[in-house]
Design a protein around this motif. Structure first.
Motif, PDB file in Angstrom:
ATOM      1  N   GLY A  63       0.823  -1.218   0.000  1.00  0.00           N
ATOM      2  CA  GLY A  63       0.000   0.000   0.000  1.00  0.00           C
ATOM      3  C   GLY A  63       0.852   1.260   0.000  1.00  0.00           C
ATOM      4  N   LEU A  64       2.013   1.197   0.667  1.00  0.00           N
ATOM      5  CA  LEU A  64       2.924   2.361   0.642  1.00  0.00           C
ATOM      6  C   LEU A  64       3.456   2.566  -0.767  1.00  0.00           C
ATOM      7  N   LEU A  65       3.741   1.442  -1.449  1.00  0.00           N
ATOM      8  CA  LEU A  65       4.285   1.535  -2.814  1.00  0.00           C
ATOM      9  C   LEU A  65       3.229   1.995  -3.807  1.00  0.00           C
ATOM     10  N   LYS A  66       1.966   1.661  -3.509  1.00  0.00           N
ATOM     11  CA  LYS A  66       0.884   2.006  -4.450  1.00  0.00           C
ATOM     12  C   LYS A  66       0.126   3.253  -4.032  1.00  0.00           C
ATOM     13  N   ASN A  67       0.630   3.957  -3.036  1.00  0.00           N
ATOM     14  CA  ASN A  67      -0.026   5.181  -2.573  1.00  0.00           C
ATOM     15  C   ASN A  67      -1.456   4.953  -2.100  1.00  0.00           C
ATOM     16  N   GLU A  68      -1.683   3.812  -1.447  1.00  0.00           N
ATOM     17  CA  GLU A  68      -3.045   3.547  -0.948  1.00  0.00           C
ATOM     18  C   GLU A  68      -3.182   4.045   0.481  1.00  0.00           C
ATOM     19  N   PHE A  69      -3.284   5.362   0.617  1.00  0.00           N
ATOM     20  CA  PHE A  69      -3.432   5.986   1.928  1.00  0.00           C
ATOM     21  C   PHE A  69      -4.894   6.384   2.133  1.00  0.00           C
ATOM     22  N   ILE A  70      -5.521   5.834   3.148  1.00  0.00           N
ATOM     23  CA  ILE A  70      -6.933   6.139   3.385  1.00  0.00           C
ATOM     24  C   ILE A  70      -7.046   7.004   4.641  1.00  0.00           C
ATOM     25  N   PRO A  71      -7.561   8.240   4.498  1.00  0.00           N
ATOM     26  CA  PRO A  71      -7.691   9.088   5.688  1.00  0.00           C
ATOM     27  C   PRO A  71      -8.625   8.430   6.706  1.00  0.00           C
ATOM     28  N   MET A  72      -8.215   8.421   7.954  1.00  0.00           N
ATOM     29  CA  MET A  72      -8.990   7.759   9.009  1.00  0.00           C
ATOM     30  C   MET A  72      -9.624   8.801   9.938  1.00  0.00           C
ATOM     31  N   THR A  73     -10.862   8.536  10.314  1.00  0.00           N
ATOM     32  CA  THR A  73     -11.552   9.364  11.306  1.00  0.00           C
ATOM     33  C   THR A  73     -11.892   8.472  12.500  1.00  0.00           C
ATOM     34  N   LEU A  74     -12.447   9.076  13.533  1.00  0.00           N
ATOM     35  CA  LEU A  74     -12.863   8.274  14.696  1.00  0.00           C
ATOM     36  C   LEU A  74     -13.791   7.147  14.270  1.00  0.00           C
ATOM     37  N   ARG A  75     -14.670   7.435  13.336  1.00  0.00           N
ATOM     38  CA  ARG A  75     -15.673   6.442  12.917  1.00  0.00           C
ATOM     39  C   ARG A  75     -15.127   5.394  11.938  1.00  0.00           C
ATOM     40  N   SER A  76     -13.974   5.645  11.341  1.00  0.00           N
ATOM     41  CA  SER A  76     -13.391   4.648  10.412  1.00  0.00           C
ATOM     42  C   SER A  76     -13.103   3.334  11.124  1.00  0.00           C
ATOM     43  N   VAL A  77     -12.892   3.400  12.437  1.00  0.00           N
ATOM     44  CA  VAL A  77     -12.502   2.195  13.168  1.00  0.00           C
ATOM     45  C   VAL A  77     -13.587   1.754  14.159  1.00  0.00           C
ATOM     46  N   SER A  78     -14.821   2.207  13.921  1.00  0.00           N
ATOM     47  CA  SER A  78     -15.935   1.763  14.764  1.00  0.00           C
ATOM     48  C   SER A  78     -16.229   0.289  14.499  1.00  0.00           C
ATOM     49  N   ASP A  79     -16.640  -0.409  15.526  1.00  0.00           N
ATOM     50  CA  ASP A  79     -17.148  -1.786  15.387  1.00  0.00           C
ATOM     51  C   ASP A  79     -16.140  -2.786  14.832  1.00  0.00           C
ATOM     52  N   ILE A  80     -14.847  -2.537  15.030  1.00  0.00           N
ATOM     53  CA  ILE A  80     -13.874  -3.528  14.532  1.00  0.00           C
ATOM     54  C   ILE A  80     -13.096  -4.188  15.666  1.00  0.00           C
ATOM     55  N   ILE A  81     -13.269  -3.706  16.906  1.00  0.00           N
ATOM     56  CA  ILE A  81     -12.425  -4.214  17.992  1.00  0.00           C
ATOM     57  C   ILE A  81     -12.614  -5.722  18.195  1.00  0.00           C
ATOM     58  N   SER A  82     -13.813  -6.221  17.875  1.00  0.00           N
ATOM     59  CA  SER A  82     -14.093  -7.641  18.110  1.00  0.00           C
ATOM     60  C   SER A  82     -13.889  -8.506  16.865  1.00  0.00           C
ATOM     61  N   ASP A  83     -13.468  -7.876  15.756  1.00  0.00           N
ATOM     62  CA  ASP A  83     -13.315  -8.642  14.507  1.00  0.00           C
ATOM     63  C   ASP A  83     -11.930  -9.278  14.382  1.00  0.00           C
ATOM     64  N   GLY A  84     -11.888 -10.532  13.933  1.00  0.00           N
ATOM     65  CA  GLY A  84     -10.623 -11.175  13.599  1.00  0.00           C
ATOM     66  C   GLY A  84     -10.097 -10.609  12.283  1.00  0.00           C
ATOM     67  N   GLY A  85      -8.953 -11.106  11.830  1.00  0.00           N
ATOM     68  CA  GLY A  85      -8.369 -10.632  10.563  1.00  0.00           C
ATOM     69  C   GLY A  85      -7.899  -9.196  10.684  1.00  0.00           C
ATOM     70  N   THR A  86      -7.764  -8.522   9.542  1.00  0.00           N
ATOM     71  CA  THR A  86      -7.393  -7.111   9.553  1.00  0.00           C
ATOM     72  C   THR A  86      -8.135  -6.376   8.444  1.00  0.00           C
ATOM     73  N   PHE A  87      -8.889  -5.358   8.806  1.00  0.00           N
ATOM     74  CA  PHE A  87      -9.700  -4.669   7.792  1.00  0.00           C
ATOM     75  C   PHE A  87      -8.824  -3.855   6.841  1.00  0.00           C
ATOM     76  N   LEU A  88      -7.544  -3.666   7.180  1.00  0.00           N
ATOM     77  CA  LEU A  88      -6.603  -3.017   6.248  1.00  0.00           C
ATOM     78  C   LEU A  88      -5.985  -4.055   5.297  1.00  0.00           C
ATOM     79  N   TYR A  89      -6.342  -5.294   5.465  1.00  0.00           N
ATOM     80  CA  TYR A  89      -5.728  -6.409   4.719  1.00  0.00           C
ATOM     81  C   TYR A  89      -4.232  -6.457   5.029  1.00  0.00           C
ATOM     82  N   THR A  90      -3.629  -7.606   4.710  1.00  0.00           N
ATOM     83  CA  THR A  90      -2.195  -7.720   4.923  1.00  0.00           C
ATOM     84  C   THR A  90      -1.589  -8.402   3.707  1.00  0.00           C
ATOM     85  N   ALA A  91      -0.283  -8.280   3.554  1.00  0.00           N
ATOM     86  CA  ALA A  91       0.376  -8.901   2.404  1.00  0.00           C
ATOM     87  C   ALA A  91       1.850  -9.038   2.694  1.00  0.00           C
ATOM     88  N   ARG A  92       2.484  -9.870   1.875  1.00  0.00           N
ATOM     89  CA  ARG A  92       3.943  -9.878   1.848  1.00  0.00           C
ATOM     90  C   ARG A  92       4.322  -9.076   0.605  1.00  0.00           C
TER      91      ARG A  92
END
Ligand code: ADP
Length: 322
Positions: free
Chosen positions: A45-74
């Motif tokens: 994402g750093l290489l592809k300029n995938e920067f998503i502005p985050m607000t307080l509400r961007s991370v609502s309702d994720i504390i109990s979720d498994g995985g990662t909503f930002l996705y992960t990669a090698r």
């Protein structure tokens, strides 16, 4: 000077609690007056300029979720001098002066390189294996332990009904912490870990025979992934003892699921600590736990440490599970 604008990414293997860590980073940064961006798919994402502005509400309702909503990669592309420079240039162009990297040892090597290219970085340990030398626990480890324990409990039920032996492989390529703790928690007759060589006759067959002579009729053997040959081992045990033996490989079931309370709290503490460091202009650190405290260490020094295997706990497991 403290960071004014930061990014957060998840990298390498995923782990339950990564979302709780991202949430902590985002809300801590906003509370300290910083801008914060989420980056998709790790260093890609750093290489592809995938920067998503985050607000307080961007991370609502994720504390109990498994995985990662930002996705992960090698990201093999990042793992080169040109890749690191491009990632740093993209951050600078966006006005980002600090990055929180949530991942394992490989991801921290990337963070160290990014620091070399002029971007402040803090590593937060997120991996189920607990294979990071500098910290007592990593985000996702407690959840994986509880999942492994619940799964082996289920296998144990049917093993008991049929007077069988079950060989269960849990995760941990180089680190036997999941195996050791699961083995104790389920009363495995033997636990095999990559850190300790084993003798098939003495550590497996003799232990089964001894338990059988005192009336035990069903057996669970827990094996760390790094020990390997789980199917073969089950066949060998059946041949040597005459006890019907089945192999089960738990696999990725251990990587998912809602994080435990422990992992959610740990992720919250570590995420906050990482942002506080960047806010103070401190870089090139890995956040860790030492007992009940949240601490941090210089990245290279932390990466050079050797993991310490809990020999005492291993001894206790052999004494009790008989
Ligand atoms: P983990 O963080 O779970 O150990 P990996 O080892 O797959 O996962 O590393 C994740 C990413 O971190 C890699 O795809 C690569 O972009 C980066 N990385 C890994 N090792 C290095 C290294 N030695 N130098 C620079 N970057 C690295």
């Amino acid at each position: 000077m403290g960071a004014k604008s930061i990014a957060v990414l998840t990298s390498g293997g995923d782990a339950p609690g990564m979302n709780a860590a991202v949430r902590a980073v985002v809300r801590s940064a906003l509370s300290m007056g910083m801008e914060v961006y989420g980056v998709n798919r790790g260093y890609n994402g750093l290489l592809k300029n995938e920067f998503i502005p985050m607000t307080l509400r961007s991370v609502s309702d994720i504390i109990s979720d498994g995985g990662t909503f930002l996705y992960t990669a090698r990201s093999p592309e990042f793992n080169s001098a040109e890749g690191v420079k491009k990632a740093a240039d993209n951050c600078r162009a966006k006005g980002i002066d600090g990055v929180v990297v949530i991942g394992g040892d490989g991801s921290f090597r990337g963070a160290r390189d990014l620091v070399g290219a002029g971007i402040m970085c803090i590593g937060v340990p997120g991996t189920i294996d607990n294979d990071i030398a500098c910290t007592d626990s990593t985000i996702g480890y407690d959840t994986a332990l509880n999942t492994a324990m619940e799964m082996v409990d289920r296998i144990r039920d049917t093993t008991e009904s049929h007077d069988r032996c079950s060989v269960v492989e849990v995760m941990g390529r180089k680190c036997g912490d999941i195996a050791l703790n699961t083995g104790i928690a389920v009363g495995a007759i033997t636990t095999l870990v990559p850190e300790v060589p084993y003798d098939f006759d003495k550590d497996i067959v003799a232990r089964i025979e001894r338990s059988r002579s005192t009336g035990k009729k069903h057996y669970v053997v827990v094996v760390a992934e790094g020990v390997g040959h789980t199917e073969e081992l089950a066949k060998k045990i059946e041949a040597a003892t005459g006890v019907e033996t089945r192999a089960t490989i738990l696999g990725h079931v251990q990587r998912g699921g809602s994080p435990t309370l422990r992992d959610r709290v740990l992720a919250s503490q570590m995420g906050y600590h990482a942002v506080k460091l960047l806010h103070e202009g401190i870089s090139n650190r890995i956040v860790a736990t030492k007992g009940l405290d949240v601490v941090d260490y210089e990245i290279t020094e932390a990466l050079n440490r050797d993991r310490v295997f809990d020999e005492e706990l291993y001894k206790i497991s052999a004494v009790l599970s008989i």
